[in-house]
Each structure stands twice: as structure tokens, then as C-alpha cells.
Design an enzyme around this catalytic site. Structure first.
Site, short mmCIF file in Angstrom:
data_model
loop_
_atom_site.label_atom_id
_atom_site.label_comp_id
_atom_site.label_asym_id
_atom_site.label_seq_id
_atom_site.Cartn_x
_atom_site.Cartn_y
_atom_site.Cartn_z
N HIS A 297 0.84 -1.20 0.00
CA HIS A 297 0.00 0.00 0.00
C HIS A 297 0.88 1.25 0.00
CE1 HIS A 297 -3.42 -2.54 1.83
NE2 HIS A 297 -3.62 -2.37 0.55
N LYS B 67 5.09 1.55 0.83
CA LYS B 67 6.00 1.36 -0.31
C LYS B 67 7.46 1.59 0.08
CE LYS B 67 2.51 2.41 -3.82
NZ LYS B 67 2.12 1.01 -3.98
N THR C 258 2.13 -5.13 -8.32
CA THR C 258 1.16 -4.20 -8.89
C THR C 258 1.89 -2.92 -9.29
OG1 THR C 258 0.62 -3.60 -6.61
CG2 THR C 258 -0.86 -5.12 -7.72
N GLY C 259 1.22 -2.09 -10.11
CA GLY C 259 1.82 -1.01 -10.87
C GLY C 259 2.92 -0.19 -10.25
N THR D 93 4.33 -0.08 -7.25
CA THR D 93 5.34 -0.82 -6.51
C THR D 93 6.33 -1.49 -7.46
OG1 THR D 93 3.74 -1.25 -4.74
CG2 THR D 93 5.72 -2.61 -4.77
N SER E 102 -2.17 -1.37 -11.51
CA SER E 102 -2.27 -1.00 -10.11
C SER E 102 -3.39 -1.80 -9.45
CB SER E 102 -2.56 0.51 -9.97
OG SER E 102 -3.87 0.79 -10.41
N GLY E 103 -3.33 -1.91 -8.12
CA GLY E 103 -4.34 -2.70 -7.41
C GLY E 103 -5.77 -2.28 -7.70
N ASP F 280 -4.31 -6.77 -8.58
CA ASP F 280 -4.45 -7.87 -7.61
C ASP F 280 -5.11 -9.08 -8.26
OD1 ASP F 280 -3.38 -6.37 -5.47
OD2 ASP F 280 -5.30 -5.41 -5.13
N HIS G 255 -10.41 -0.32 -2.51
CA HIS G 255 -10.37 -1.56 -3.29
C HIS G 255 -10.17 -2.77 -2.38
CE1 HIS G 255 -6.16 -0.44 -2.84
NE2 HIS G 255 -5.78 -1.62 -3.27
#
Length: 295
Positions: A168, A172, A195-196, A198, A223-224, A229, A256
Site C-alpha cells: 500500500h 512502499k 502491482t503497478g 510498486t 495498479s491494485g 491484484d 479496493h
């Protein structure tokens, strides 16, 4: 092996589907890890019906360190939450094993959600899959001087394994710290995905360490909130990604949340294969120990 094994205190509960059958996750855990349990000698704090199943199937005959908590409907799970946050070293839990059936509605009850959240906040391993619990016993036994269990060697051939790295926004920077500290271990994996945002940050770190060879060190998905995810969940279900290090921020509302639950649900669907780590403290220790085990 150490002459005096430390005593751990572990909360243990399994959903009904994971304790009733002869090949259930609870049976596989307590029979397959019996030698690790006997060497570590943990105190197992077991919620009522799960302890009933242990006795009925004679899973830990003669084991002295079993403590009964009430049935879930009588507050057993709530008491595990309290013990997770307890500061008294004679009462607090060191880890929680909650073998979750992804279609059991009780795993979404407030006390179940609170149990995981408090484990994340207090840096306690929350082990919700068979594979994750087996790995915890193996790594902690190794840390206490035991020889590796050869039957688990395939899981630790990192050159054949994938790992997902997710964090999250508030976490990060902690993910980057962990990745830099344990870069040599993570670099052994056959592939890494994220995910994006990160993923982009991790690739920047890899380029700093490896130069141009690190440009595609991590495969970034969406991204999540946009579905990343779900993309990683598919890899888990296809048994192409065994481990997920997902550093969660438990203090913020997450729009999300359903996507996060989807990822965990995927791991629990293939409970004997996949595992999730959700906090920095356990993630750090896990990376240290898995590096030793992989050698």
C-alpha cells in the site's frame, strides 16, 4: 538441534472444511509437521471445535502443550484477538494459524477480520493457508538448529519459484527497504511480479543495484485498484506464483478492499500451495530464513 528449544505460543483454528476430512488441511499440517512441533514444543492455544477434531483424529497423541479456548460461537476467536495484542509475555501469541476455507462465511466475521488486522499491526505472522503454516514451522525449526526437511526441498528451489511483491502507498518505502536488504534472496527467484507503482519502484531499485540488467527485474501488472491484484490472483490459482509479500497498511480505509480479499482468497483456494505474508516484521524474518533454507 538446540538442546533447549524455545517455547512459542501459537493460536490455532481451522474452518470446518479444513478439519473434518482425513486429508483436511488440519490433518496434513499436524501430521506433516509433527516432528517440527515436537522439536519446537510450542504452546498451542486451540479454539474449541478445532481441538475437538485434534482429539477425535488423534493428531497430537501425548502432546502436553495444548490449551483449549471456547468454541468460536462462545468467543474463542475473540479471545485470540485479545491474546494477539496482549503485552504480557506469558499470554501473548507469537503467531496465529487460521486455516481459512475461502467459502466459509465465518472467515469474514468481525472477529476473524480483526484477528488478521491485529496480527499485521503487532507484527505477528498470520498464517491462513496450509502451505504458509508448514513453511513457518520449517523455517522456525531451521532457525533453532534443526536440519532441513528434505521432503520440502522443492518449495525452496527459488530458481523455480515466483513471488509477488505488493505494498500500500504508506508501505512502499518499507517494501523498498526490505527489497534492498534482502535483494540477494529475492534475486534468486525465477520471477518477481508486483502491482503497478510498486513494480516501477522496485525496478528502479534493481537498476541502481544491477544497472541495465535490473530494468525488468519485476514484472509490473496494473495498479491494485485497476485490477492488478486480480491478475496476480490468477497466477496463484495457476500455481505459477507460490508466495505473496503484501505489506498492508491497516490504518486506512481501502476503496479496493474487495481486490485485496480476492488475492488472499486465491491463496486460500490453493491452500497447500500458496502463502501470504502481510507485515514488515514477519516479512523481514521470513526473507532472512528463506534465504538460509534455500542454501
Amino acid at each position: 538441534m538446540s538442546s533447549i528449544a524455545p517455547r512459542y505460543r501459537i493460536g490455532l483454528i481451522a474452518n470446518r472444511a479444513h478439519q473434518d476430512a482425513p486429508d483436511s488441511a488440519l490433518v496434513q499440517l499436524l501430521t506433516g509437521s509433527r516432528h517440527r512441533i515436537e522439536s519446537l514444543q510450542p504452546e498451542l492455544i486451540v479454539v474449541g471445535r478445532t481441538l475437538d477434531a485434534i482429539g477425535q483424529m488423534n493428531l497430537l497423541p501425548g502432546y502436553e502443550h495444548l490449551v483449549r479456548f471456547p468454541y468460536g460461537r462462545h468467543g474463542g476467536l475473540m479471545k485470540l484477538v485479545s491474546r494477539t495484542v496482549d503485552e504480557d509475555p506469558e499470554r501473548t501469541l507469537d503467531a496465529v494459524i487460521y486455516l481459512i476455507d475461502p467459502v466459509d462465511p465465518s472467515s469474514t466475521f468481525p472477529e476473524a477480520v480483526a484477528l488478521k488486522r491485529q496480527c499485521v499491526i503487532h507484527g505477528k505472522p498470520f498464517l491462513s493457508t496450509l502451505a504458509g503454516a508448514q513453511e513457518w514451522f520449517e523455517l522456525e525449526a531451521l532457525a533453532n538448529g534443526a536440519a532441513p526437511d528434505a521432503s520440502l526441498d522443492d518449495r525452496f528451489r527459488l530458481g523455480q519459484e515466483g513471488i509477488a511483491l505488493i505494498a500500500h502507498d504508506a508501505m512502499k518505502s518499507r517494501m523498498l527497504e526490505l527489497a534492498e536488504k534482502h535483494f540477494a534472496v529475492l534475486d534468486q527467484f525465477a520471477f518477481r511480479c508486483a502491482t503497478g507503482t510498486t513494480g516501477g519502484l522496485l525496478n528502479q531499485l534493481a537498476m541502481k543495484i544491477k544497472g541495465e540488467a535490473g530494468r525488468h527485474w519485476v514484472k509490473p501488472f496494473l495498479s491494485g485498484p485497476l485490477g492488478g491484484d486480480a491478475q496476480i490472483a490468477e497466477l496463484i490459482l495457476e500455481q505459477q506464483c507460490r508466495r505473496v509479500l503484501f505489506l498492508e497498511d491497516p490504518h486506512v480505509a481501502r476503496q479496493h478492499e474487495a481486490d485485496i480479499q480476492l488475492l488472499e482468497r486465491a491463496a486460500r483456494t490453493v491452500t497447500a500451495y500458496a502463502s501470504c505474508m502481510s507485515d514488515v516484521k514477519w516479512g523481514d524474518r521470513w526473507l532472512t530464513l528463506i534465504g538460509q533454507r534455500a542454501q
